[in-house]
Motif scaffolding. Structure first.
Motif, PDB file in Angstrom:
ATOM      1  N   UNK A 109      -2.988  15.160  13.166  1.00  0.00           N
ATOM      2  CA  UNK A 109      -3.884  16.209  12.656  1.00  0.00           C
ATOM      3  C   UNK A 109      -3.644  16.512  11.170  1.00  0.00           C
ATOM      4  N   UNK A 110      -2.472  16.217  10.650  1.00  0.00           N
ATOM      5  CA  UNK A 110      -2.175  16.468   9.230  1.00  0.00           C
ATOM      6  C   UNK A 110      -2.826  15.439   8.306  1.00  0.00           C
ATOM      7  N   UNK A 111      -3.248  14.320   8.863  1.00  0.00           N
ATOM      8  CA  UNK A 111      -3.929  13.303   8.061  1.00  0.00           C
ATOM      9  C   UNK A 111      -5.305  13.799   7.660  1.00  0.00           C
ATOM     10  N   UNK A 112      -5.797  13.303   6.532  1.00  0.00           N
ATOM     11  CA  UNK A 112      -7.200  13.535   6.188  1.00  0.00           C
ATOM     12  C   UNK A 112      -7.773  12.257   5.593  1.00  0.00           C
ATOM     13  N   UNK A 113      -9.049  12.259   5.392  1.00  0.00           N
ATOM     14  CA  UNK A 113      -9.757  11.066   4.942  1.00  0.00           C
ATOM     15  C   UNK A 113      -9.218  10.547   3.600  1.00  0.00           C
ATOM     16  N   UNK A 114      -8.541  11.387   2.846  1.00  0.00           N
ATOM     17  CA  UNK A 114      -8.017  11.006   1.537  1.00  0.00           C
ATOM     18  C   UNK A 114      -6.540  10.625   1.574  1.00  0.00           C
ATOM     19  N   UNK A 115      -5.908  10.650   2.739  1.00  0.00           N
ATOM     20  CA  UNK A 115      -4.495  10.272   2.845  1.00  0.00           C
ATOM     21  C   UNK A 115      -4.311   8.840   2.348  1.00  0.00           C
ATOM     22  N   UNK A 116      -3.283   8.649   1.531  1.00  0.00           N
ATOM     23  CA  UNK A 116      -3.020   7.342   0.923  1.00  0.00           C
ATOM     24  C   UNK A 116      -1.734   6.734   1.487  1.00  0.00           C
ATOM     25  N   UNK A 117      -1.726   5.417   1.690  1.00  0.00           N
ATOM     26  CA  UNK A 117      -0.525   4.769   2.217  1.00  0.00           C
ATOM     27  C   UNK A 117       0.572   4.628   1.164  1.00  0.00           C
ATOM     28  N   UNK A 118       1.816   4.697   1.609  1.00  0.00           N
ATOM     29  CA  UNK A 118       2.957   4.423   0.741  1.00  0.00           C
ATOM     30  C   UNK A 118       3.220   2.920   0.670  1.00  0.00           C
ATOM     31  N   UNK A 119       2.701   2.161   1.634  1.00  0.00           N
ATOM     32  CA  UNK A 119       2.805   0.705   1.645  1.00  0.00           C
ATOM     33  C   UNK A 119       1.656   0.160   2.486  1.00  0.00           C
ATOM     34  N   UNK A 120       1.427  -1.121   2.399  1.00  0.00           N
ATOM     35  CA  UNK A 120       0.436  -1.796   3.234  1.00  0.00           C
ATOM     36  C   UNK A 120      -0.962  -1.788   2.652  1.00  0.00           C
ATOM     37  N   UNK A 121      -1.863  -2.491   3.363  1.00  0.00           N
ATOM     38  CA  UNK A 121      -3.233  -2.692   2.897  1.00  0.00           C
ATOM     39  C   UNK A 121      -4.262  -1.807   3.605  1.00  0.00           C
ATOM     40  N   UNK A 122      -3.899  -1.252   4.759  1.00  0.00           N
ATOM     41  CA  UNK A 122      -4.873  -0.455   5.522  1.00  0.00           C
ATOM     42  C   UNK A 122      -5.076   0.915   4.898  1.00  0.00           C
ATOM     43  N   UNK A 123      -6.332   1.393   4.949  1.00  0.00           N
ATOM     44  CA  UNK A 123      -6.564   2.788   4.601  1.00  0.00           C
ATOM     45  C   UNK A 123      -6.295   3.634   5.847  1.00  0.00           C
ATOM     46  N   UNK A 124      -6.416   4.930   5.739  1.00  0.00           N
ATOM     47  CA  UNK A 124      -6.025   5.813   6.838  1.00  0.00           C
ATOM     48  C   UNK A 124      -6.880   5.598   8.091  1.00  0.00           C
ATOM     49  N   UNK A 125      -8.176   5.379   7.946  1.00  0.00           N
ATOM     50  CA  UNK A 125      -9.032   5.151   9.112  1.00  0.00           C
ATOM     51  C   UNK A 125      -8.692   3.825   9.786  1.00  0.00           C
ATOM     52  N   UNK A 126      -8.401   2.804   9.002  1.00  0.00           N
ATOM     53  CA  UNK A 126      -8.001   1.513   9.570  1.00  0.00           C
ATOM     54  C   UNK A 126      -6.666   1.629  10.303  1.00  0.00           C
ATOM     55  N   UNK A 127      -5.723   2.401   9.743  1.00  0.00           N
ATOM     56  CA  UNK A 127      -4.437   2.606  10.396  1.00  0.00           C
ATOM     57  C   UNK A 127      -4.631   3.277  11.742  1.00  0.00           C
ATOM     58  N   UNK A 128      -5.495   4.294  11.805  1.00  0.00           N
ATOM     59  CA  UNK A 128      -5.753   4.970  13.071  1.00  0.00           C
ATOM     60  C   UNK A 128      -6.369   4.004  14.091  1.00  0.00           C
ATOM     61  N   UNK A 129      -7.296   3.171  13.641  1.00  0.00           N
ATOM     62  CA  UNK A 129      -7.919   2.175  14.523  1.00  0.00           C
ATOM     63  C   UNK A 129      -6.889   1.146  14.984  1.00  0.00           C
ATOM     64  N   UNK A 130      -5.997   0.755  14.096  1.00  0.00           N
ATOM     65  CA  UNK A 130      -4.915  -0.179  14.439  1.00  0.00           C
ATOM     66  C   UNK A 130      -4.025   0.414  15.531  1.00  0.00           C
ATOM     67  N   UNK A 131      -3.618   1.655  15.344  1.00  0.00           N
ATOM     68  CA  UNK A 131      -2.763   2.314  16.343  1.00  0.00           C
ATOM     69  C   UNK A 131      -3.493   2.459  17.669  1.00  0.00           C
TER      70      UNK A 131
END
Length: 149
Positions: free
Chosen positions: A18-40
């Motif tokens: 819930x603390x994530x938002x559409x503008x959250x940026x990764x500290x590493x990796x190529x996925x954006x936040x929405x892709x990371x959520x879909x990956x998980x």
């Protein structure tokens, strides 16, 4: 080691999602936040027995020896390779992916270890429900740390 089958750990993960938002940026990796959520979420489908990716050849030969990496107390390495079926490269909608992952995490916890998949992990092979519970928590924790939550 924290286990997603324990309600307190599920609640912690959900609060962090819930603390994530559409503008959250990764500290590493190529996925954006929405892709990371879909990956998980796609990874969650494997643990829930809703997806059955094939064992990789490398996994068949070394997965069993390396499987404690999935559920031990050591953090997962950054930029670790992933299972091809859960590699997300297309555009995803943040709110939809967040809601979908939260629902899956809660359902997995509620269903309990007795309903965890018996299908082998595509790399590590056969896992016990306890190993899945610890590994799922560790995987989610890894990606939430990736986005600094």
């Amino acid at each position: 080691m924290n286990n997603i089958f324990e309600l307190i750990h599920t609640e912690e993960i959900v609060q962090r999602i819930h603390k994530l938002d559409v503008h959250s940026q990764p500290k590493w990796g190529k996925m954006n936040v929405a892709q990371m959520l879909a990956h998980c979420s796609a990874f969650q489908d494997i643990a829930m027995g809703n997806s059955f990716p094939p064992r990789s050849l490398l996994g068949v030969f070394v997965g069993r020896m390396a499987k404690s990496v999935f559920y031990n107390d050591k953090p997962l390495p950054t930029n670790m390779s992933t299972i091809p079926s859960v590699l997300i490269e297309d555009k995803k909608e943040f709110e939809r992916e967040r809601a979908n992952l939260i629902q899956k995490v809660k359902t997995f916890q509620k269903n309990g270890p007795e309903n965890c998949t018996t299908h082998p992990h595509p790399f590590f092979g056969k896992l016990t429900p306890e190993q899945w519970g610890k590994g799922i928590f560790k995987h989610l924790d890894h990606h939430l740390k990736q986005f600094d939550v």
